[in-house]
Write a protein that holds these residues in place. Sequence first.
Motif, PDB file in Angstrom:
ATOM      1  N   ASN A   1      24.749  58.931  13.693  1.00 20.76           N
ATOM      2  CA  ASN A   1      24.278  59.572  12.463  1.00 20.76           C
ATOM      3  C   ASN A   1      22.830  60.042  12.557  1.00 20.76           C
ATOM      4  O   ASN A   1      22.405  60.886  11.799  1.00 20.76           O
ATOM      5  CB  ASN A   1      24.393  58.600  11.284  1.00 20.76           C
ATOM      6  CG  ASN A   1      25.811  58.530  10.767  1.00 20.76           C
ATOM      7  OD1 ASN A   1      26.452  59.559  10.571  1.00 20.76           O
ATOM      8  ND2 ASN A   1      26.303  57.328  10.568  1.00 20.76           N
ATOM      9  N   LYS A   2      22.099  59.468  13.502  1.00 24.78           N
ATOM     10  CA  LYS A   2      20.682  59.775  13.573  1.00 24.78           C
ATOM     11  C   LYS A   2      20.382  61.020  14.402  1.00 24.78           C
ATOM     12  O   LYS A   2      19.343  61.630  14.251  1.00 24.78           O
ATOM     13  CB  LYS A   2      19.910  58.583  14.157  1.00 24.78           C
ATOM     14  CG  LYS A   2      19.930  57.344  13.271  1.00 24.78           C
ATOM     15  CD  LYS A   2      18.887  57.457  12.168  1.00 24.78           C
ATOM     16  CE  LYS A   2      18.771  56.217  11.301  1.00 24.78           C
ATOM     17  NZ  LYS A   2      20.018  55.808  10.670  1.00 24.78           N
TER      18      LYS A   2
ATOM     19  N   GLY B   1      20.496  64.827  15.605  1.00 22.77           N
ATOM     20  CA  GLY B   1      20.531  66.025  14.774  1.00 22.77           C
ATOM     21  C   GLY B   1      21.843  66.778  14.876  1.00 22.77           C
ATOM     22  O   GLY B   1      22.108  67.687  14.107  1.00 22.77           O
TER      23      GLY B   1
ATOM     24  N   PRO C   1      25.456  67.997  14.392  1.00 21.13           N
ATOM     25  CA  PRO C   1      26.420  67.831  13.297  1.00 21.13           C
ATOM     26  C   PRO C   1      27.577  66.925  13.717  1.00 21.13           C
ATOM     27  O   PRO C   1      28.002  66.956  14.871  1.00 21.13           O
ATOM     28  CB  PRO C   1      26.912  69.248  13.039  1.00 21.13           C
ATOM     29  CG  PRO C   1      25.849  70.133  13.547  1.00 21.13           C
ATOM     30  CD  PRO C   1      25.198  69.394  14.675  1.00 21.13           C
ATOM     31  N   ILE C   2      28.064  66.151  12.764  1.00 26.09           N
ATOM     32  CA  ILE C   2      29.100  65.166  13.089  1.00 26.09           C
ATOM     33  C   ILE C   2      30.384  65.831  13.582  1.00 26.09           C
ATOM     34  O   ILE C   2      31.013  65.356  14.523  1.00 26.09           O
ATOM     35  CB  ILE C   2      29.350  64.253  11.865  1.00 26.09           C
ATOM     36  CG1 ILE C   2      28.122  63.367  11.668  1.00 26.09           C
ATOM     37  CG2 ILE C   2      30.578  63.374  12.075  1.00 26.09           C
ATOM     38  CD1 ILE C   2      28.103  62.581  10.403  1.00 26.09           C
ATOM     39  N   TYR C   3      30.735  66.974  12.977  1.00 27.04           N
ATOM     40  CA  TYR C   3      31.984  67.597  13.443  1.00 27.04           C
ATOM     41  C   TYR C   3      31.863  68.050  14.891  1.00 27.04           C
ATOM     42  O   TYR C   3      32.816  67.990  15.663  1.00 27.04           O
ATOM     43  CB  TYR C   3      32.424  68.729  12.493  1.00 27.04           C
ATOM     44  CG  TYR C   3      31.839  70.074  12.785  1.00 27.04           C
ATOM     45  CD1 TYR C   3      30.610  70.433  12.257  1.00 27.04           C
ATOM     46  CD2 TYR C   3      32.516  70.996  13.590  1.00 27.04           C
ATOM     47  CE1 TYR C   3      30.065  71.666  12.521  1.00 27.04           C
ATOM     48  CE2 TYR C   3      31.981  72.230  13.862  1.00 27.04           C
ATOM     49  CZ  TYR C   3      30.743  72.563  13.325  1.00 27.04           C
ATOM     50  OH  TYR C   3      30.203  73.775  13.600  1.00 27.04           O
TER      51      TYR C   3
ATOM     52  N   LYS D   1      38.486  57.493   8.160  1.00 28.19           N
ATOM     53  CA  LYS D   1      38.242  56.180   7.563  1.00 28.19           C
ATOM     54  C   LYS D   1      37.845  55.154   8.621  1.00 28.19           C
ATOM     55  O   LYS D   1      37.013  54.298   8.370  1.00 28.19           O
ATOM     56  CB  LYS D   1      39.472  55.717   6.790  1.00 28.19           C
ATOM     57  CG  LYS D   1      39.759  56.560   5.546  1.00 28.19           C
ATOM     58  CD  LYS D   1      38.610  56.491   4.549  1.00 28.19           C
ATOM     59  CE  LYS D   1      38.470  57.766   3.767  1.00 28.19           C
ATOM     60  NZ  LYS D   1      37.277  57.798   2.924  1.00 28.19           N
ATOM     61  N   ASP D   2      38.459  55.264   9.812  1.00 28.76           N
ATOM     62  CA  ASP D   2      38.098  54.319  10.875  1.00 28.76           C
ATOM     63  C   ASP D   2      36.660  54.518  11.326  1.00 28.76           C
ATOM     64  O   ASP D   2      35.960  53.562  11.635  1.00 28.76           O
ATOM     65  CB  ASP D   2      39.057  54.465  12.066  1.00 28.76           C
ATOM     66  CG  ASP D   2      40.462  53.988  11.702  1.00 28.76           C
ATOM     67  OD1 ASP D   2      40.583  53.211  10.741  1.00 28.76           O
ATOM     68  OD2 ASP D   2      41.429  54.408  12.367  1.00 28.76           O
TER      69      ASP D   2
ATOM     70  N   ARG E   1      34.429  55.786   9.443  1.00 24.54           N
ATOM     71  CA  ARG E   1      33.631  55.806   8.207  1.00 24.54           C
ATOM     72  C   ARG E   1      32.813  57.074   8.090  1.00 24.54           C
ATOM     73  O   ARG E   1      31.612  57.047   7.864  1.00 24.54           O
ATOM     74  CB  ARG E   1      32.744  54.568   8.103  1.00 24.54           C
ATOM     75  CG  ARG E   1      33.486  53.451   7.404  1.00 24.54           C
ATOM     76  CD  ARG E   1      32.661  52.242   7.248  1.00 24.54           C
ATOM     77  NE  ARG E   1      31.670  52.391   6.167  1.00 24.54           N
ATOM     78  CZ  ARG E   1      31.031  51.347   5.649  1.00 24.54           C
ATOM     79  NH1 ARG E   1      31.259  50.142   6.082  1.00 24.54           N
ATOM     80  NH2 ARG E   1      30.162  51.516   4.698  1.00 24.54           N
TER      81      ARG E   1
ATOM     82  N   SER F   1      33.127  61.435   6.732  1.00 27.08           N
ATOM     83  CA  SER F   1      33.779  62.267   5.724  1.00 27.08           C
ATOM     84  C   SER F   1      35.109  62.847   6.229  1.00 27.08           C
ATOM     85  O   SER F   1      35.224  63.281   7.368  1.00 27.08           O
ATOM     86  CB  SER F   1      32.838  63.388   5.334  1.00 27.08           C
ATOM     87  OG  SER F   1      33.542  64.412   4.714  1.00 27.08           O
TER      88      SER F   1
ATOM     89  N   THR G   1      34.767  66.592   7.034  1.00 30.86           N
ATOM     90  CA  THR G   1      34.147  66.833   8.334  1.00 30.86           C
ATOM     91  C   THR G   1      35.157  66.649   9.462  1.00 30.86           C
ATOM     92  O   THR G   1      35.218  67.441  10.400  1.00 30.86           O
ATOM     93  CB  THR G   1      32.969  65.860   8.535  1.00 30.86           C
ATOM     94  OG1 THR G   1      32.056  66.071   7.468  1.00 30.86           O
ATOM     95  CG2 THR G   1      32.293  66.069   9.846  1.00 30.86           C
TER      96      THR G   1
END
Lengths: 282, 209, 123
Positions: free
Chosen positions: C7-8, C10, C12-14, C44-45, C47, C49, C52
């Motif tokens: 998460n830290k 930069g 993007p998560i996708y 959900k696993d 955690r 979105s 995303t």
Amino acid sequence: MNAIEIKNLCKSYPGFSLDHLNLTLPSGCIMGLIGENGAGKSTTMKLILDIIRQDQGTVTLLGRDNRDRLQLTKQDIGVVLDEVGICGCLNPKQVGKIMAHAYSNWDSQTYAGYLKTMAIPENKPFQSFSRGMKMKLGIAIALSHRAKLLLLDEATSGLDPVIRDEILTMFSEFTRDETHAVLMSSHIVSDLEKICDYIAFLHRGKLLLCQEKDRLKEEYAIVHCTTEDLQVISPSAIQGVKKTAYGVEAIVARSAIPSGMAISPMDIEQLFIFMVKEASEI
Amino acid sequence: MKGLLLKDFYSVCKYCRFFAIVVGVFLIVSYFGDGNLFFTIYPCLIAGMVPITLISYEDRDKWHIFAQTLPFTRAQIVSAKYITGLCSVGIMLLLTAIAQTIQMVNAQSFLWADLGQLLLLILSIGLIFPAIALPIVFQFGVEKGRILFIVMIAMAGGGTAALINVELADTFLAGKTALVIVLVCAGAAVLYALSWLLSIQLYKRRQLR
Amino acid sequence: MTILIDNKSGMPIYEQICSQIKAQIISGALQEDEALPSIRNLAKDLRISVITTKRAYDELEREGFLYTIAAKGCFVAPKNVELLREENLKKIESYMDKILQLAAACNLSKGDILEMMTNLMEE
């Protein structure tokens, strides 16, 4: 289907007004409502549940208007408000029996399970509970009648970080089912950032923003530079600026940042603080 | 609805223990007493006020907001209190009836007509007070409602006591008083029913904060 | 399947999901026609979105790395040589981008960079 559709919702009190609020929460998603104290979060929750009457606008819950046989819709909604209003003399066991008569889908086994995992004493009166314990009981009730929608107003405040994390996981797991949805308000922004799909900012009764959380984080970044450098960036791309004697920190749309400028990822809390300050100055 | 009544039952059991002691004392006093009607009537008066006592505890605990999050209609929330009121008055009336019967039999002055009239009178009083107080409470909340009610009791207390003594004396003189009492009781019942409907309408419009 | 979300960073998560699934398909850790976890379960696993995660899967599908069967879920698509080449070209491009950024920071000219590159290639 949308779990919640709020259109042009208005409500005024002396000294406060909720101004044409529009919000849509699709099924399967968690939306976080962020706002400082008095921004209108609790008012919004109470309007949704028709505890106070809207002056204008409509609220549709799970496909039905909230003024149309709301008691039936409430069978499918779990609610935890910032103050869990259970009569002080009742103990969790009695509460369970009362709820069994209230909810047609009440699941006493699930309830007993939550009492056990959350270490809630069954036979102690509610008034002897700590705030955290009261909240936990409220959450246990909200999760024990096979609800499709959870409305949570400051449901995690007053709990210690470990329990908060456990409870957030429970909410997150709740939406593993795509017909479930959660609307939760909090001023602990990091909690919302952890589990929400959508983020909405409320400030003085106005919706500042409602966006997909990850898009927001992709769209904006924090720029650290000098005041002169910041002038290169078009003002419309700048969401907020914090000036110090040695430089500036600004939240800027990534697309408008010239390459070579030092950027760092932004978190939602920073965005919120910047935006509220900016909005307050206007 | 059943849930709300069950909740009231639990609350009464917990909060109204003090009442039970008072009522017990009064029943005993009225048994040994010189027939002062105040002690005979008071337990039922208290019983009639049970719903208001419950509402005041509920307001303190914010139950009135919590109940709105549960699948109840406002009409059900109001009705639960009126039904609880009827139940508590009914039970108290039964206790008074037993106490009075024992006293009358002991004094060898038992008369069905006397007992009936006395009970109807007590029932009327037990219903009239909550019938007036509940709509006020449902409209203004319990704080303002309570003040209004204390004023009312103070005024009515002395008045009715005097009135009742006169009326009861009349009972032995003229047969008409029986009819008056029946009419008063019927009036009280109608008043209770109207109050019930009024409270539902008032509570439906109430904004709860 | 291994997916590690940071998460830290930069990134993007996708994109983190996309690149990690791609890498595992390319390396063979994910086999052809292997079923992938459902969007909701993966979200959900991890955690993260749901939206995303859906975006990541959509992207992978558009690029031809996976295919969807309605009501059954998502599966790894058969390997496509052209696709792999494309993917590697993209990677090279992104590294070059970084080179340019660094070069700008130390005021290197186009000639300097080309010279460095040629030297490297001749070694």
